[in-house]
Design an enzyme around this catalytic site. Sequence first.
Site, PDB file in Angstrom:
ATOM      1  CD  GLU A   1      -2.787   1.375   0.925  1.00  0.00           C
ATOM      2  OE1 GLU A   1      -3.308   1.136   0.812  1.00  0.00           O
ATOM      3  OE2 GLU A   1      -2.613   2.412   0.334  1.00  0.00           O
TER       4      GLU A   1
ATOM      5  CG  ASP B   1      -1.010   5.056  -0.403  1.00  0.00           C
ATOM      6  OD1 ASP B   1      -1.259   5.112  -1.723  1.00  0.00           O
ATOM      7  OD2 ASP B   1      -1.049   5.454   0.967  1.00  0.00           O
TER       8      ASP B   1
ATOM      9  CB  SER C   1      -5.374   2.417  -1.996  1.00  0.00           C
ATOM     10  OG  SER C   1      -5.399   1.178  -1.924  1.00  0.00           O
TER      11      SER C   1
ATOM     12  CG  ASP D   1     -20.596  10.195 -18.073  1.00  0.00           C
ATOM     13  OD1 ASP D   1     -20.631  10.028 -16.716  1.00  0.00           O
ATOM     14  OD2 ASP D   1     -21.602  10.343 -18.469  1.00  0.00           O
ATOM     15  CB  VAL D   2     -17.394   5.962 -15.742  1.00  0.00           C
ATOM     16  CG1 VAL D   2     -17.169   4.644 -15.652  1.00  0.00           C
ATOM     17  CG2 VAL D   2     -16.092   6.294 -16.270  1.00  0.00           C
TER      18      VAL D   2
ATOM     19  CG  ASP E   1     -21.970   7.184 -11.749  1.00  0.00           C
ATOM     20  OD1 ASP E   1     -20.902   6.671 -10.909  1.00  0.00           O
ATOM     21  OD2 ASP E   1     -21.493   7.358 -13.032  1.00  0.00           O
TER      22      ASP E   1
END
Length: 556
Positions: free
Chosen positions: A265, A269, A468, A510-511, A536
Amino acid sequence: MRVLVLLLGVWLVNGEYLEHDQVASVPEGWHHAGQVAPQEELELTFALKQQNVDRLKQLLQLVSDPDSHQYGKYLTLEEVASLVRPSQLTEKAVWTWLRNHGVKNCRTVLTQDFLQCSMTAEVAEALLPGAEFHHYKRDNQTVIRSSAQYSVHSDVSQHLDFVGGVLRFPQRRKEVGKAWTGPSRSGNSVHLGVTPATLRARYNLTAADVGSAANNSQAVAQFLEQFYHPADLAEFMSLFGGGFKHYTKVDRVVGKQGGGKAGLEASLDVEYIMSSGANIPTWVFTNPGRHETQEPFLQWMLLLSNMSAIPWVHTISYGDDEDSLSTAYMNRINNEFIKAGLRGISMLFASGDSGAGCRHLSKENVFRPSFPASSPYVTTVGGTSFKNPFKITYEVTDYISGGGFSNVFEMPDYQVSAVSNYLKDEKLLPPVSYYNTSGRAYPDMAALSDNYWVVTNLVPIPWVSGTSASTPVVGGILSLINDQRFLKGLPSLGFLNPRLYKLKGTGLFDVTEGCHLSCLDDQVEGRGFCAAASWDPVTGWGTPNYPALLAALVEN
Ligand SMILES: *[C@@H]1O[C@H](CO)[C@@H](O)[C@H](O)[C@H]1NC(C)=O
Ligand SMILES: *[C@@H]1O[C@H](CO)[C@@H](O)[C@H](O)[C@H]1NC(C)=O
Ligand SMILES: *[C@@H]1O[C@H](CO)[C@@H](O)[C@H](O)[C@H]1NC(C)=O
Ligand SMILES: *[C@@H]1O[C@H](CO)[C@@H](O)[C@H](O)[C@H]1NC(C)=O
Ligand SMILES: *[C@@H]1O[C@H](CO)[C@@H](O)[C@H](O)[C@H]1NC(C)=O
């Protein structure tokens, strides 16, 4: 809530629970490792009641609304401090209470609204009737927490929001990256994986789109026992950093880097915020809260209130179930986000990796929002994957992308029309008993979250996934926009949502395809919400098209 507390069999101390709705049971994975001895040292955090909270909320609205003449007129930490600092009455009441119990060793922050004090367990238990401190272990980590609710004397209850380091356990150590789900996800083919080059191509970043402004900066924060290794970052950049100017070193590490193996993680990042927000000085806030009674996330919030100069953009992948946290705690954390927004700082949180989530109640299931993703005062980032795993084409929903509606926070004005349009037009809505359409809806935007390459412990690892991954990518892109704004003499973007929702999708891809996960019951059969045109609750407004988003956000 008023209660009478039984203290060592002696009636009765007049006290009050500050967090009656905080879950006080030991979370899965932790086991009891003995009661704390009376003379053992604990460190507790007292969140003192702040002043002018309503004023702060109004001010945040003004400085974040591009149509207000106060847009971008941010405050310094010292100016924020002069507004929020607790009243003299509050300070006096709390100090008197602490001194009467022999507590002397306290530190405060610049805004004076937190006190962190060390004391013996015996003193802590007298101060907080009901609390009983124990050691708990999970893997190699040990913490001290109370096995029962705490109360405080009614003389101080109206002067405190909560006491930290008593009930909340550190978040579950959640491995990022669902394991690769196998060939079934993408036909019989293997995905080539997302690298900085893939992201920069998809989001239209050219080689010239790197940072150059003086004083720009960005940060990631980590709260698990997670460390990035400088050597991994250098190796990552030598493997994947071709074609754009970048740094190979972190500018500043705040907190103690631990030894041992690097965390996936943490590596993710740092490597990705520095690839999208390329050539921008980057800070890592690492594992604050080393004392066994501290709450790492809260510790980081205190740090922000104690440092006058901090980066403009922060990306964070921490989240808890909203229903596991007390309202007093979440409201106070929101105040901390407001303080950051007033300073022109952007706070980005991962929307989570469980779709709409699922909470099993005795008779029914409901969706399970997570906090701080559900906070009205942060920008929450969801996840997508490529429609075609071999090509850099358009994006669809990543089925893990966290999203939904808060059960605690009302829907903020900035999103009312976007959300009501979605609810009005969407044909595939889950039954309304699963969620709360009056709550803050999230996420606000999204980015790719599937099949990343990460270097950790000097080994390149494929198939790392989760929000993440998308959050630092969006953070880096906002930092690039800040950079262009600084070059023009404009202030930072600060709290982005009021402006983001006014764009109505300008500058974003836009998805519109795919649904995310939810409860596996007969009624919803694992499906939560579905992506749709415009906003959305799966991918927000969509993913960044850098040149178009820059054009929309660099004018004033
Ligand atoms: C805040 O910063 C000051 C000055 O550096 C320091 O003395 C104090 O201990 C800090 N507060 C906390 C809670 O760490
Ligand atoms: C616990 O620590 C030992 C020794 O430092 C290490 O080998 C092991 O991997 C650690 N276990 C976990 C679960 O972190
Ligand atoms: C950005 O990318 C999209 C899709 O890859 C492309 O259609 C568009 O022309 C690019 N440029 C701009 C300025 O939007
Ligand atoms: C950068 O920060 C320093 C110290 O905070 C300040 O003196 C200087 O004016 C800043 N430069 C710019 C270009 O904002
Ligand atoms: C729904 O959200 C509102 C705040 O937006 C809250 O007052 C209400 O209690 C929530 N309902 C449920 C069932 O959680």
